[in-house]
Design a protein around this motif. Structure first.
Motif, mmCIF file in Angstrom:
data_model
loop_
_atom_site.group_PDB
_atom_site.id
_atom_site.type_symbol
_atom_site.label_atom_id
_atom_site.label_comp_id
_atom_site.label_asym_id
_atom_site.label_seq_id
_atom_site.Cartn_x
_atom_site.Cartn_y
_atom_site.Cartn_z
ATOM 1 N N PRO A 103 1.645 16.304 24.095
ATOM 2 C CA PRO A 103 2.638 17.180 23.473
ATOM 3 C C PRO A 103 2.146 18.613 23.317
ATOM 4 C CG PRO A 103 1.551 15.847 21.805
ATOM 5 C CD PRO A 103 1.089 15.325 23.140
ATOM 6 N N GLU A 104 3.099 19.520 23.145
ATOM 7 C CA GLU A 104 2.752 20.912 22.886
ATOM 8 C C GLU A 104 2.011 21.061 21.563
ATOM 9 O OE1 GLU A 104 5.792 24.014 24.031
ATOM 10 O OE2 GLU A 104 7.093 22.246 23.896
ATOM 11 N N VAL A 105 2.411 20.273 20.584
ATOM 12 C CA VAL A 105 1.828 20.369 19.247
ATOM 13 C C VAL A 105 1.760 18.971 18.657
ATOM 14 C CG1 VAL A 105 4.052 20.808 18.113
ATOM 15 C CG2 VAL A 105 1.966 21.614 17.032
ATOM 16 N N ALA A 106 0.753 18.727 17.824
ATOM 17 C CA ALA A 106 0.631 17.454 17.119
ATOM 18 C C ALA A 106 0.043 17.714 15.742
ATOM 19 C CB ALA A 106 -0.251 16.475 17.893
ATOM 20 N N SER A 107 0.461 16.939 14.774
ATOM 21 C CA SER A 107 -0.071 17.116 13.428
ATOM 22 C C SER A 107 -1.543 16.721 13.396
ATOM 23 C CB SER A 107 0.733 16.303 12.416
ATOM 24 O OG SER A 107 0.633 14.920 12.679
ATOM 25 N N PHE A 108 -2.282 17.386 12.501
ATOM 26 C CA PHE A 108 -3.728 17.185 12.373
ATOM 27 C C PHE A 108 -4.042 17.237 10.885
ATOM 28 C CE2 PHE A 108 -7.939 17.903 14.595
ATOM 29 C CZ PHE A 108 -8.724 17.849 13.452
ATOM 30 N N ASN A 109 -4.266 16.068 10.278
ATOM 31 C CA ASN A 109 -4.502 16.003 8.835
ATOM 32 C C ASN A 109 -5.936 16.383 8.519
ATOM 33 O OD1 ASN A 109 -1.868 14.666 7.726
ATOM 34 N ND2 ASN A 109 -2.405 13.572 9.593
ATOM 35 N N LEU A 110 -6.113 17.249 7.521
ATOM 36 C CA LEU A 110 -7.392 17.908 7.289
ATOM 37 C C LEU A 110 -8.272 17.244 6.237
ATOM 38 C CD1 LEU A 110 -6.365 21.668 7.557
ATOM 39 C CD2 LEU A 110 -7.992 20.457 9.018
ATOM 40 N N GLY A 111 -7.959 16.032 5.823
ATOM 41 C CA GLY A 111 -8.849 15.376 4.877
ATOM 42 C C GLY A 111 -8.239 14.129 4.297
ATOM 43 N N SER A 112 -9.097 13.314 3.710
ATOM 44 C CA SER A 112 -8.670 12.064 3.079
ATOM 45 C C SER A 112 -8.153 12.343 1.673
ATOM 46 C CB SER A 112 -9.845 11.087 3.010
ATOM 47 O OG SER A 112 -10.375 10.836 4.289
ATOM 48 N N ILE A 113 -7.099 11.627 1.294
ATOM 49 C CA ILE A 113 -6.545 11.758 -0.049
ATOM 50 C C ILE A 113 -5.992 10.419 -0.518
ATOM 51 C CG2 ILE A 113 -5.912 14.210 0.072
ATOM 52 C CD1 ILE A 113 -3.011 13.274 0.673
ATOM 53 N N ASN A 114 -5.874 10.262 -1.824
ATOM 54 C CA ASN A 114 -4.978 9.244 -2.348
ATOM 55 C C ASN A 114 -3.570 9.663 -1.957
ATOM 56 O OD1 ASN A 114 -7.076 7.891 -3.647
ATOM 57 N ND2 ASN A 114 -6.803 9.022 -5.544
ATOM 58 N N PHE A 115 -2.828 8.781 -1.327
ATOM 59 C CA PHE A 115 -1.474 9.118 -0.859
ATOM 60 C C PHE A 115 -0.572 7.967 -1.281
ATOM 61 C CE2 PHE A 115 0.792 11.625 2.603
ATOM 62 C CZ PHE A 115 2.035 11.133 2.301
ATOM 63 N N SER A 116 0.159 8.181 -2.355
ATOM 64 C CA SER A 116 0.913 7.065 -2.921
ATOM 65 C C SER A 116 2.394 7.383 -3.044
ATOM 66 C CB SER A 116 0.369 6.715 -4.314
ATOM 67 O OG SER A 116 1.031 5.574 -4.816
ATOM 68 N N ILE A 117 3.188 6.349 -2.745
ATOM 69 C CA ILE A 117 4.634 6.405 -2.990
ATOM 70 C C ILE A 117 5.047 5.261 -3.919
ATOM 71 C CG2 ILE A 117 5.195 7.612 -0.847
ATOM 72 C CD1 ILE A 117 6.048 4.818 0.296
ATOM 73 N N HIS A 118 4.073 4.727 -4.687
ATOM 74 C CA HIS A 118 4.374 3.534 -5.481
ATOM 75 C C HIS A 118 5.421 3.787 -6.553
ATOM 76 C CE1 HIS A 118 1.377 5.318 -8.266
ATOM 77 N NE2 HIS A 118 2.023 4.662 -9.198
ATOM 78 N N THR A 119 5.603 5.056 -6.955
ATOM 79 C CA THR A 119 6.611 5.336 -7.975
ATOM 80 C C THR A 119 8.034 5.114 -7.464
ATOM 81 O OG1 THR A 119 6.537 7.686 -7.387
ATOM 82 C CG2 THR A 119 5.124 6.963 -9.210
ATOM 83 N N ILE A 120 8.225 5.103 -6.136
ATOM 84 C CA ILE A 120 9.546 4.759 -5.598
ATOM 85 C C ILE A 120 9.968 3.378 -6.088
ATOM 86 C CG2 ILE A 120 10.787 4.169 -3.462
ATOM 87 C CD1 ILE A 120 9.142 6.327 -2.048
ATOM 88 N N GLY A 121 9.000 2.494 -6.233
ATOM 89 C CA GLY A 121 9.307 1.139 -6.666
ATOM 90 C C GLY A 121 9.887 1.038 -8.060
ATOM 91 N N HIS A 122 9.715 2.073 -8.867
ATOM 92 C CA HIS A 122 10.281 2.064 -10.216
ATOM 93 C C HIS A 122 11.810 2.143 -10.189
ATOM 94 C CE1 HIS A 122 6.238 4.016 -11.665
ATOM 95 N NE2 HIS A 122 6.097 2.780 -11.245
ATOM 96 N N ARG A 123 12.354 2.564 -9.058
ATOM 97 C CA ARG A 123 13.803 2.820 -8.976
ATOM 98 C C ARG A 123 14.599 1.618 -8.471
ATOM 99 N NH1 ARG A 123 12.733 8.160 -5.288
ATOM 100 N NH2 ARG A 123 11.041 9.002 -6.575
ATOM 101 N N TYR A 124 13.907 0.588 -7.953
ATOM 102 C CA TYR A 124 14.621 -0.491 -7.289
ATOM 103 C C TYR A 124 14.195 -1.859 -7.816
ATOM 104 C CZ TYR A 124 15.544 3.278 -3.972
ATOM 105 O OH TYR A 124 15.927 4.464 -3.412
ATOM 106 N N ARG A 125 15.149 -2.767 -7.818
ATOM 107 C CA ARG A 125 14.858 -4.175 -8.076
ATOM 108 C C ARG A 125 14.523 -4.842 -6.742
ATOM 109 N NH1 ARG A 125 20.618 -5.510 -10.357
ATOM 110 N NH2 ARG A 125 20.996 -4.307 -8.439
ATOM 111 N N PRO A 126 13.847 -5.990 -6.767
ATOM 112 C CA PRO A 126 13.497 -6.640 -5.498
ATOM 113 C C PRO A 126 14.691 -6.870 -4.581
ATOM 114 C CG PRO A 126 12.299 -7.655 -7.293
ATOM 115 C CD PRO A 126 13.255 -6.673 -7.926
ATOM 116 N N GLU A 127 15.832 -7.187 -5.152
ATOM 117 C CA GLU A 127 17.010 -7.468 -4.321
ATOM 118 C C GLU A 127 17.660 -6.207 -3.747
ATOM 119 O OE1 GLU A 127 18.382 -7.837 -8.719
ATOM 120 O OE2 GLU A 127 16.572 -8.241 -7.510
ATOM 121 N N ASP A 128 17.207 -5.021 -4.189
ATOM 122 C CA ASP A 128 17.798 -3.780 -3.707
ATOM 123 C C ASP A 128 17.296 -3.373 -2.327
ATOM 124 O OD1 ASP A 128 19.246 -3.435 -6.067
ATOM 125 O OD2 ASP A 128 17.645 -2.274 -7.024
#
Length: 310
Positions: A103-128
């Motif tokens: 490709p002409e361009v590609a993303s290049f991540n510059l370091g390790s981090i904690n990367f969390s989306i666990h708070t999304i789970g606060h919005r939904y029930r298991p059946e959702d």
């Protein structure tokens, strides 16, 4: 000021299908959104792939190929490919699309981090949840580290250089800019740089105005204001457009899309094209001209649209 480069990040790997019906998950839907975003004013699109059966993030080159073929047939938009991949993917999986497609361009991540989306789970029930994989995927991120070691970064840098691919450096925190300085000093990167300030990921720097100014001031000090171009990714609403406005005023560029934010205004879900349209309206009000794909290619020293292979 430069004309404004708008990048559309169409589907990503952290937005889950349950969050919005507008998230494209099949190759055809992702490509269709890319073409619509280009027509709305995006000079570039940032591609992730998903399993068309259930929307789970995928590194399958054949899925990427189907997306790229459709986009190339109908648009001259810059096609950027992720090397961030999806949560839990190895560095080898994340990188393999670069030598495959050049490709002409590609993303290049510059370091390790904690990367969390666990708070999304606060919005939904298991059946959702729409798909069985989504809830465990979200919950897993609470203990997830997004790994980008110096060994990984050196491998990514060598691979991109071999393919003539311009790195789109993604800096989630101030320390990542120092990592880029290391890569420069060690001979793995050279100016001019194309840097995305990624602001608002849980586990990294916030998405306030002060955070953007800290990143820009650090980059100016480390690299010199004339040795790089920068864009901002504001994660969530209203940060996406608050930071976009700042970038437009300060001479930077912007990324929008459903990878980063779901809303065009509070409580109203957006399509990818609508997010690009809003960015264009904001730029028009601020008298910032919009760059075409070819103008963006010239600004970023890209190798050209015909070099992408399928």
């Amino acid at each position: 000021m430069d004309k404004l480069i708008i990048t559309a990040a169409l589907t990503g790997s952290v937005t889950i299908p349950t969050q919005t019906p507008h998230l494209p998950i099949t190759p055809g839907a992702i490509a269709t959104d890319a073409i619509a975003c280009a027509r709305a004013g995006a000079a570039a699109v940032h591609l992730h792939a998903r399993d068309p059966r259930n929307g789970r993030p995928s590194a399958d080159p054949e899925i990427f190929r189907a997306i790229i073929q459709q986009i190339k047939a109908e648009s001259d938009v810059i096609i950027g490919i992720t090397t961030g991949g999806g949560i839990g993917m190895s560095a080898e999986e994340r990188l393999r699309a670069v030598p495959r497609f050049k490709p002409e361009v590609a993303s290049f991540n510059l370091g390790s981090i904690n990367f969390s989306i666990h708070t999304i789970g606060h919005r939904y029930r298991p059946e959702d949840y729409r798909f069985d994989w989504e809830q465990p995927y979200v919950e897993y991120t609470k203990n997830h580290i997004f790994p980008n070691t110096f060994g990984d970064m050196e491998t990514f840098a060598r691979t991109m250089r071999e393919q003539g691919t311009q790195p789109e450096f993604e800096a989630y925190d101030v320390g990542h800019l120092y990592n880029l300085r290391y890569l420069v000093r060690a001979g793995f990167a050279e100016a001019p740089h194309w840097i995305q300030f990624v602001l608002g990921v849980l586990g990294a720097l916030g998405n306030g105005p002060e955070d953007l100014m800290a990143m820009k001031a650090t980059a100016d000090r480390l690299f010199g204001a004339g040795s790089y171009r920068w864009s901002v990714i504001g994660v969530g609403y209203p940060a996406e457009f608050n930071l976009a406005a700042m970038a437009m005023i300060l001479g930077g560029h912007v990324r929008v899309g459903l990878e980063d934010n779901l809303f065009k205004r509070r409580g109203e879900l957006a399509t990818n094209a609508e997010l690009v349209e809003k960015a264009v309206r904001l730029a028009t009000e601020l008298d910032r001209e919009i760059a075409t794909p070819d103008e963006a290619r010239a600004m970023l020293n890209l190798k050209g649209k015909n070099t992408l292979t399928v």
